[in-house]
Design a protein around this motif. Structure first.
Motif, PDB file in Angstrom:
ATOM      1  N   ALA A 176       0.821  -1.206   0.000  1.00 25.47           N
ATOM      2  CA  ALA A 176       0.000   0.000   0.000  1.00 25.47           C
ATOM      3  C   ALA A 176       0.857   1.258   0.000  1.00 25.47           C
ATOM      4  O   ALA A 176       0.563   2.230  -0.710  1.00 25.47           O
ATOM      5  N   GLU A 177       1.927   1.239   0.777  1.00 26.20           N
ATOM      6  CA  GLU A 177       2.817   2.400   0.846  1.00 26.20           C
ATOM      7  C   GLU A 177       3.424   2.710  -0.522  1.00 26.20           C
ATOM      8  O   GLU A 177       3.525   3.866  -0.927  1.00 26.20           O
ATOM      9  N   GLU A 178       3.843   1.677  -1.240  1.00 29.16           N
ATOM     10  CA  GLU A 178       4.429   1.926  -2.557  1.00 29.16           C
ATOM     11  C   GLU A 178       3.381   2.483  -3.518  1.00 29.16           C
ATOM     12  O   GLU A 178       3.692   3.341  -4.350  1.00 29.16           O
ATOM     13  N   LEU A 179       2.159   2.013  -3.420  1.00 28.09           N
ATOM     14  CA  LEU A 179       1.110   2.558  -4.280  1.00 28.09           C
ATOM     15  C   LEU A 179       0.807   4.011  -3.930  1.00 28.09           C
ATOM     16  O   LEU A 179       0.526   4.825  -4.813  1.00 28.09           O
ATOM     17  N   PHE A 194       2.024  12.850  -7.388  1.00 31.63           N
ATOM     18  CA  PHE A 194       2.438  13.668  -8.533  1.00 31.63           C
ATOM     19  C   PHE A 194       3.949  13.568  -8.752  1.00 31.63           C
ATOM     20  O   PHE A 194       4.423  13.566  -9.884  1.00 31.63           O
ATOM     21  N   GLU A 195       4.697  13.468  -7.639  1.00 30.42           N
ATOM     22  CA  GLU A 195       6.164  13.431  -7.750  1.00 30.42           C
ATOM     23  C   GLU A 195       6.650  12.175  -8.474  1.00 30.42           C
ATOM     24  O   GLU A 195       7.634  12.216  -9.206  1.00 30.42           O
ATOM     25  N   PHE A 196       5.982  11.047  -8.265  1.00 35.55           N
ATOM     26  CA  PHE A 196       6.354   9.816  -8.965  1.00 35.55           C
ATOM     27  C   PHE A 196       5.575   9.691 -10.278  1.00 35.55           C
ATOM     28  O   PHE A 196       6.175   9.499 -11.332  1.00 35.55           O
ATOM     29  N   GLY A 197       4.262   9.704 -10.190  1.00 36.49           N
ATOM     30  CA  GLY A 197       3.435   9.637 -11.390  1.00 36.49           C
ATOM     31  C   GLY A 197       3.487   8.313 -12.120  1.00 36.49           C
ATOM     32  O   GLY A 197       3.260   8.253 -13.331  1.00 36.49           O
ATOM     33  N   PHE A 198       3.766   7.226 -11.410  1.00 39.03           N
ATOM     34  CA  PHE A 198       3.899   5.923 -12.063  1.00 39.03           C
ATOM     35  C   PHE A 198       2.556   5.234 -12.295  1.00 39.03           C
ATOM     36  O   PHE A 198       2.431   4.404 -13.189  1.00 39.03           O
ATOM     37  N   VAL A 199       1.566   5.541 -11.464  1.00 31.44           N
ATOM     38  CA  VAL A 199       0.318   4.782 -11.507  1.00 31.44           C
ATOM     39  C   VAL A 199      -0.847   5.672 -11.105  1.00 31.44           C
ATOM     40  O   VAL A 199      -0.670   6.627 -10.326  1.00 31.44           O
ATOM     41  N   THR A 200      -2.005   5.379 -11.658  1.00 30.58           N
ATOM     42  CA  THR A 200      -3.243   6.042 -11.265  1.00 30.58           C
ATOM     43  C   THR A 200      -4.175   4.998 -10.677  1.00 30.58           C
ATOM     44  O   THR A 200      -4.380   3.925 -11.256  1.00 30.58           O
ATOM     45  N   LEU A 201      -4.715   5.296  -9.507  1.00 31.83           N
ATOM     46  CA  LEU A 201      -5.617   4.358  -8.833  1.00 31.83           C
ATOM     47  C   LEU A 201      -7.002   4.404  -9.443  1.00 31.83           C
ATOM     48  O   LEU A 201      -7.452   5.455  -9.919  1.00 31.83           O
ATOM     49  N   PRO A 202      -7.725   3.285  -9.424  1.00 32.08           N
ATOM     50  CA  PRO A 202      -9.124   3.301  -9.869  1.00 32.08           C
ATOM     51  C   PRO A 202      -9.944   4.249  -8.996  1.00 32.08           C
ATOM     52  O   PRO A 202      -9.684   4.383  -7.800  1.00 32.08           O
TER      53      PRO A 202
END
Length: 468
Positions: A260-263, A269-277
């Motif tokens: 969960a922490e990694e998600l 915004f700083e990482f921007g690797f993934v967007t949650l549903p």
């Protein structure tokens, strides 16, 4: 104040109020009523054993069993008359049984105490709960493997981190499989706990066993236990089975908390690797641009709560003398809370992960940045015969050169590389891409596509073997 006023007040209204407080403090019905199914299960086994041993007549046993069936129907239909004056689930069921079948209902408690009754009920409940948790773990494990396989072709590359600093590129599939490995160990811990709690306390009575000629092996078998517990004091006075279950559940929640922490980080915004549903995030009440990762944050927070449940029960039992003490009434709420929270977290993670929207180009740029490929160049020089410490120094100078020029490794030409070491050759340029870096980690357990693909295949076989 009138003469005798304080004494009269204390002996009247205050005393009555204290009595009611003590009754409420002693009452466990609010939370232990969820053991009703297990209480009926244990009572049926006990009644059948009493009849088999000739302690109850056949007709008496049949009347009791019919009454227990009627109670089950009442509870399931919501018409059972739960009464606080009966203190707990066990006394409520016994009182209702006597109302339904008459005085013979009181014979059910022959050769039994609430001490071994509650210990048996709790083991039965926890055994069923742990089996449910293992099934939820297996569901999440299948999701992790499916997501790893889905992002393997074409390979999606993620920055790997140590100290939360960019370290080396890895496959996103490798990242998913890391959590699969952790979850697999969580499952084996739960299975270990299930194995060790597979003993029946029933028949230990209050603490010393009973003078009635009961058959504890028979009731253990009826209840699906491997065997009866071998010491009556231990049977009613120990809760290490609950502590072990709580410990394994807390460790399992820590695994989910790290995921969960990694998600949370990767969706920022700083990482921007993934967007949650959308179903697993919310907007800000005042900032329309925000999408808050509420579900991962709550999964992360539950880990602290479950650690508290574990410490609470450890604190309850740490100084208890044998055998049963009322303190052990406090064993249920931490267990119930931990099981409920962990099951919900597993189910939510399994539902959320397939809906994640990963951003491969953003991840690839991050994986290539921050001189993450520097180690590959150092390894290259070491393979060419340069001692690794010297290779490390050479690449360190190269990185400083690029930092001063505001450039990245992938911008280097072969001529520039050779100004730092004449051991660099044409094949070194392939290492200046994240794809080349990932492919070079082709060792067992490494992040190379061949290795990850092989591990996914093994994991699918493992899950097939473990399927119910």
């Amino acid at each position: 104040m009138a003469e005798g006023g304080p004494k009269k007040l204390w002996g009247g209204r205050f005393a009555a109020s204290t009595e009611r407080l003590a009754e409420a403090f002693n009452n466990s019905l609010e939370f232990d009523r969820r053991l009703w199914r297990e209480d009926l299960e244990g009572s049926r086994a006990h009644a059948r054993m009493l009849a088999r041993q000739g302690i109850l007549g056949a007709e008496e046993a049949q009347a009791i069993l019919a009454g227990l069936d009627r109670i089950e129907e009442e509870i399931e239909s919501g018409v059972f008359p739960w009464r606080d004056e009966y203190e707990d689930v066990h006394m409520n069921i016994e009182a209702r049984l006597t109302e339904l079948v008459g005085e013979v209902g009181g014979k059910l408690h022959t050769a039994r105490s609430r001490n071994d009754q509650v210990a048996t009920d709790l083991r039965l409940w926890l055994r069923r709960a742990l089996v449910g948790l293992v099934e939820a773990q297996q569901k999440l494990a299948r999701v992790l493997v499916a997501e790893a396989e889905r992002h393997l072709e074409p390979p999606v590359i993620l920055p790997g981190y140590t100290h939360l600093q960019r370290a080396q590129p890895v496959l996103l599939s490798h990242w998913f499989m890391a959590y699969y490995e952790m979850l697999s160990r969580d499952t084996t811990r739960l299975l270990d706990a299930l194995f060790r709690m597979d003993e029946s306390p029933l028949g230990a009575a209050a603490l010393a066993g009973t003078s009635f000629p009961i058959d504890r092996h028979y009731t253990a078998g009826l209840l699906g236990f491997l065997e009866p517990m071998r010491n009556s004091l231990d049977a009613v006075g120990s809760r290490d089975f609950a502590l072990e279950a709580l410990s394994t559940i807390a460790i399992g929640q820590l695994t989910l908390s790290r995921l969960a922490e990694e998600l949370v980080l990767y969706s920022s915004f700083e990482f921007g690797f993934v967007t949650l549903p959308d179903a697993f995030a919310t907007g800000s009440s005042i900032m329309p641009q925000k999408k808050n990762p509420d579900i991962p944050e709550l999964v992360r927070a539950k880990a602290g709560r479950l650690l508290g449940d574990l410490v609470a029960l450890m604190s309850v039992v740490k100084g208890l003398p044998l055998a049963y003490n009322k303190d052990l009434q406090e064993d249920k709420e931490p267990l119930f809370d931990a099981v409920d929270a962990y099951r919900a977290s597993l189910e939510l993670m399994a539902a959320m992960l397939p809906g994640l929207e990963w951003h491969p180009e953003t991840m690839k740029r991050a994986a290539a940045g921050g001189f993450a490929l520097a180690t590959d160049l150092a390894d290259y020089l070491a393979r060419k015969g340069l001692p690794f410490r010297q290779a490390h120094e050479v690449v360190g100078r190269l990185v400083r050169y690029l930092q001063e020029a505001g450039r990245e490794l992938e911008s280097l030409s072969l001529e520039e590389l050779r100004t730092f070491s004449d051991l660099f050759d044409e094949d070194a340029l392939a290492l200046l891409s994240v794809e080349g870096s990932v492919a070079s980690r082709n060792v067992y357990g490494g992040t190379a596509p061949e290795q990850v693909r092989a591990r996914i295949a093994e994991a699918k076989e493992e899950l097939e073997e473990d399927a119910p």
